[in-house]
Design a protein around this motif. Structure first.
Motif, PDB file in Angstrom:
ATOM      1  N   THR A   1       0.829  -1.199   0.000  1.00  0.00           N
ATOM      2  CA  THR A   1       0.000   0.000   0.000  1.00  0.00           C
ATOM      3  C   THR A   1       0.863   1.248   0.000  1.00  0.00           C
ATOM      4  O   THR A   1       1.978   1.256   0.519  1.00  0.00           O
ATOM      5  N   ASP A   2       0.302   2.305  -0.595  1.00  0.00           N
ATOM      6  CA  ASP A   2       0.962   3.612  -0.588  1.00  0.00           C
ATOM      7  C   ASP A   2      -0.055   4.635  -1.043  1.00  0.00           C
ATOM      8  O   ASP A   2      -1.234   4.310  -1.271  1.00  0.00           O
ATOM      9  N   ASP A   3       0.378   5.882  -1.194  1.00  0.00           N
ATOM     10  CA  ASP A   3      -0.516   6.928  -1.680  1.00  0.00           C
ATOM     11  C   ASP A   3      -1.080   6.589  -3.055  1.00  0.00           C
ATOM     12  O   ASP A   3      -2.188   6.989  -3.400  1.00  0.00           O
ATOM     13  N   GLN A   4      -0.305   5.851  -3.856  1.00  0.00           N
ATOM     14  CA  GLN A   4      -0.661   5.604  -5.251  1.00  0.00           C
ATOM     15  C   GLN A   4      -1.458   4.323  -5.470  1.00  0.00           C
ATOM     16  O   GLN A   4      -1.775   3.993  -6.616  1.00  0.00           O
ATOM     17  N   GLY A   5      -1.769   3.584  -4.420  1.00  0.00           N
ATOM     18  CA  GLY A   5      -2.577   2.393  -4.627  1.00  0.00           C
ATOM     19  C   GLY A   5      -2.622   1.472  -3.429  1.00  0.00           C
ATOM     20  O   GLY A   5      -1.647   1.352  -2.680  1.00  0.00           O
ATOM     21  N   TRP A   6      -3.760   0.838  -3.226  1.00  0.00           N
ATOM     22  CA  TRP A   6      -3.972  -0.198  -2.197  1.00  0.00           C
ATOM     23  C   TRP A   6      -4.125  -1.515  -2.932  1.00  0.00           C
ATOM     24  O   TRP A   6      -5.023  -1.668  -3.765  1.00  0.00           O
ATOM     25  N   ARG A   7      -3.277  -2.505  -2.625  1.00  0.00           N
ATOM     26  CA  ARG A   7      -3.153  -3.677  -3.489  1.00  0.00           C
ATOM     27  C   ARG A   7      -3.612  -5.006  -2.880  1.00  0.00           C
ATOM     28  O   ARG A   7      -3.324  -6.056  -3.460  1.00  0.00           O
TER      29      ARG A   7
ATOM     30  N   SER B   1      -8.398  11.870  -4.150  1.00  0.00           N
ATOM     31  CA  SER B   1      -8.410  10.649  -4.962  1.00  0.00           C
ATOM     32  C   SER B   1      -7.066   9.961  -4.796  1.00  0.00           C
ATOM     33  O   SER B   1      -6.139  10.504  -4.185  1.00  0.00           O
ATOM     34  N   VAL B   2      -6.962   8.757  -5.328  1.00  0.00           N
ATOM     35  CA  VAL B   2      -5.678   8.055  -5.293  1.00  0.00           C
ATOM     36  C   VAL B   2      -4.645   8.934  -5.983  1.00  0.00           C
ATOM     37  O   VAL B   2      -4.867   9.445  -7.085  1.00  0.00           O
ATOM     38  N   TRP B   3      -3.509   9.131  -5.332  1.00  0.00           N
ATOM     39  CA  TRP B   3      -2.506  10.085  -5.815  1.00  0.00           C
ATOM     40  C   TRP B   3      -1.900   9.595  -7.120  1.00  0.00           C
ATOM     41  O   TRP B   3      -1.570   8.400  -7.257  1.00  0.00           O
ATOM     42  N   ASP B   4      -1.694  10.512  -8.073  1.00  0.00           N
ATOM     43  CA  ASP B   4      -1.191  10.102  -9.383  1.00  0.00           C
ATOM     44  C   ASP B   4       0.220  10.604  -9.661  1.00  0.00           C
ATOM     45  O   ASP B   4       0.667  10.618 -10.802  1.00  0.00           O
ATOM     46  N   THR B   5       0.923  11.030  -8.612  1.00  0.00           N
ATOM     47  CA  THR B   5       2.304  11.464  -8.798  1.00  0.00           C
ATOM     48  C   THR B   5       3.168  10.844  -7.715  1.00  0.00           C
ATOM     49  O   THR B   5       2.700  10.038  -6.914  1.00  0.00           O
ATOM     50  N   TRP B   6       4.464  11.186  -7.714  1.00  0.00           N
ATOM     51  CA  TRP B   6       5.405  10.590  -6.770  1.00  0.00           C
ATOM     52  C   TRP B   6       5.817  11.623  -5.726  1.00  0.00           C
ATOM     53  O   TRP B   6       5.522  12.804  -5.855  1.00  0.00           O
TER      54      TRP B   6
END
Length: 549
Positions: free
Chosen positions: A181-187, A276-281
């Motif tokens: 998991t991270d800002d960019q996605g929960w897996r 929303s789910v973050w789309d950058t780094w």
């Protein structure tokens, strides 16, 4: 001279033929080695098209025919240590201190049989395969020899994870740190919290590159592992004597979770319903609120994960703790009230309280917490271990305080970092870390006291996937440097400046052929050809330049 990687502790050979692998070869497995028996049939048997039928044993359980591969456990050896003997009298005998030791010995046997032993299926008729008479005695320096794979920035399907586990096993690595998991996605699927994957596993667009100025396109990116996927991954790893360390990153790096359940955020400071789910780094300012609701939410998440990651294969749970900006807590009346209620000095101690809560929660259930070295800030939970990534400092401080440590400093073993200077490297980021740099990495820092050094459980390489959109890109960044790292983690090498890198490079000549047989899209030792630098074909080498459109 042998060409084994990692280098074994001792190799002695007579130079004459001691064994021939052919259709008459049998396979005998003693108690505790049945898993390795199955693995040998599925790898060597498949690669050479041989049955490897069960062999006869004598009254004492030993192989009774000379053309036999015999597997035994001898508890007098160290648990992951092994002895491998090849003799014209009794064939091949692999003796390990445990089932794991036998398995690592079997990996060495596979290397000795040449790159053909790494093929997924036989091609034509292989013919007999001879081995020189020899004796190998070997065992690892560290008990924790790992790799962290980030599947949050770019999702890797289950089949790719299983393949990566095979590659770790081929290099005698025994820990798979699974950054889920991270800002960019929960897996990972959580049944009681379905929006974590319904919402949190997808971001609306895809970023290309690492810098803030680089471009996005409108292609959504996402994916997650079902509970059955996770069970399969954990079982597959266990068969290869690999422990899986799942990571759920809290209280920072949590925007994917907050986007799914806005009440987890600091709602008295930020309109979290708009996230929303973050789309950058990079480092995201949106962190979890230090509320009872947040604690109960993640206790429920961890209860489901405890069932997926059993204690015998996953004694550690990684809960992140890194890069948690505290600006929202400083501004939040709720967070400030919590600090006052608990009698804490500041926001650093608030994060420590958060980590300590879950340290106790996991300890009550027979598990141990491990986190990135930021969990030292504000005081480290009593039973927690540390993955030291910001250099050696955090690991040194933790070890000297009596806490267990895994050394993984970004300056040495971040394999997403570029492998050469100049324009040839695809999506270059951060430091240049060459194959030789990794080979000269020393996990135990100089000057650490003998007592503190005993708390260095081992080391791992970290693979963050911001610029790795697919399996080939992961291959290109990870290999061949993972082979150098594996030797550092397994073999008892001399001091970094005394290591024989030229000898390692010589052995890598044979190892590249093994990686070719496995279909690994490694970075060629001479660097990529110009046509390999085009977006979309980075990684696996092409046969020649692209056709003219």
């Amino acid at each position: 001279m042998h060409d084994l990687i990692p280098a074994p502790a001792r190799v002695e050979g007579e130079g004459r033929c001691g064994f021939v692998l052919d259709e008459a070869t049998t396979l005998t497995a003693g108690p505790g080695t049945e898993g390795t028996e199955r693995w040998l049939r599925s790898t060597l048997g498949a690669a050479f098209g041989l049955p490897l039928a069960p062999g006869a044993v004598d009254a004492e359980g030993a192989a009774s025919a000379p053309n036999t591969v015999e597997l035994r456990v001898d508890p007098s050896l160290e648990p992951e240590g092994y002895r491998l003997g090849v003799s014209p009298t009794w064939g091949v005998r692999i003796t390990g201190g445990s089932g794991a030791g036998v398995f690592w010995g079997a990996q060495t046997l596979r290397q000795l049989l040449g790159p053909e032993a790494f093929r997924r299926a036989p091609v034509g008729v292989s013919g007999p395969r001879g081995l020189a008479a020899m004796d190998i005695e070997d065992g690892p320096r560290f008990g924790w020899r790992g790799m962290m794979l980030d599947v949050a920035r770019h999702f890797m399907p289950k089949e790719g994870v299983l393949r990566m586990l095979d590659l770790l096993a081929a290099h005698k690595l025994n820990v798979f740190h699974f950054h889920l998991t991270d800002d960019q996605g929960w897996r990972v699927e959580i049944e009681r919290r379905p929006r974590l994957t319904e919402v949190g596993s997808w971001r609306a667009r895809s970023k290309h590159g690492h810098r803030a100025s680089e471009l996005w396109d409108e292609t959504p990116h996402g994916g997650f592992y079902t509970k059955d996927d996770i069970r399969e991954i954990v079982a597959y790893a266990a068969e290869r004597h690999i422990r899986v360390v799942p990571e759920i990153d809290i209280p920072g790096h949590s925007q994917a979770a907050i986007s799914a359940y806005p009440e987890l955020g600091n709602t008295d400071v930020v309109d979290t319903s708009a996230l929303s789910v973050w789309d950058t780094w990079g480092v995201n300012p949106n962190v979890l609120a230090p509320t009872d609701n947040t604690l109960r939410f993640f206790e429920g998440v961890f209860e489901e994960l405890l069932e997926l990651f059993p204690a015998d294969t996953s004694p550690f749970f990684h809960i992140g703790g890194d890069e948690c900006p505290k600006d929202q807590w400083r501004q939040s009346p709720t967070a400030q009230a919590r600090i006052a209620e608990l009698g804490l000095a500041d926001e650093d101690e608030l994060q420590s309280w958060f980590i300590r809560h879950f340290d106790r929660w996991f300890a009550d259930r027979g598990r141990r917490v491990i986190g990135w070295d930021e969990i030292l800030e504000g005081g480290l939970a009593e039973g927690a271990a540390v993955t030291s990534w910001r250099g050696y400092g955090g690991g040194i401080a933790a070890a000297e305080a009596g806490h267990d440590v895994v050394m993984c400093p970004l300056q040495q073993v971040y394999l997403d970092y570029r492998q050469a200077d100049g324009p040839d490297e695809p999506m270059p980021i951060a430091y240049v870390r060459t194959l030789e740099d990794v080979y000269r990495f020393e996990p135990v820092p100089p000057g650490l006291s003998e007592e503190a050094a005993r708390h260095v459980m081992g080391t791992q390489a970290n693979v963050w996937t911001e610029v790795m959109q697919n399996q080939d890109r992961v291959d290109y960044q990870v290999f061949p440097r993972l082979a150098a790292f594996a030797e550092v983690a397994w073999s008892r090498l001399p001091a970094p400046e005394e290591r024989d890198f030229a000898g390692f490079e010589g052995r890598m000549t044979a190892h590249y052929a093994r990686l070719d047989a496995l279909g690994v899209a490694y970075r060629p030792p001479t660097g990529p050809k110009p046509w390999q630098r085009r977006p979309g074909v980075l990684g696996r080498p092409l046969e020649g330049p692209p056709p003219i459109a």
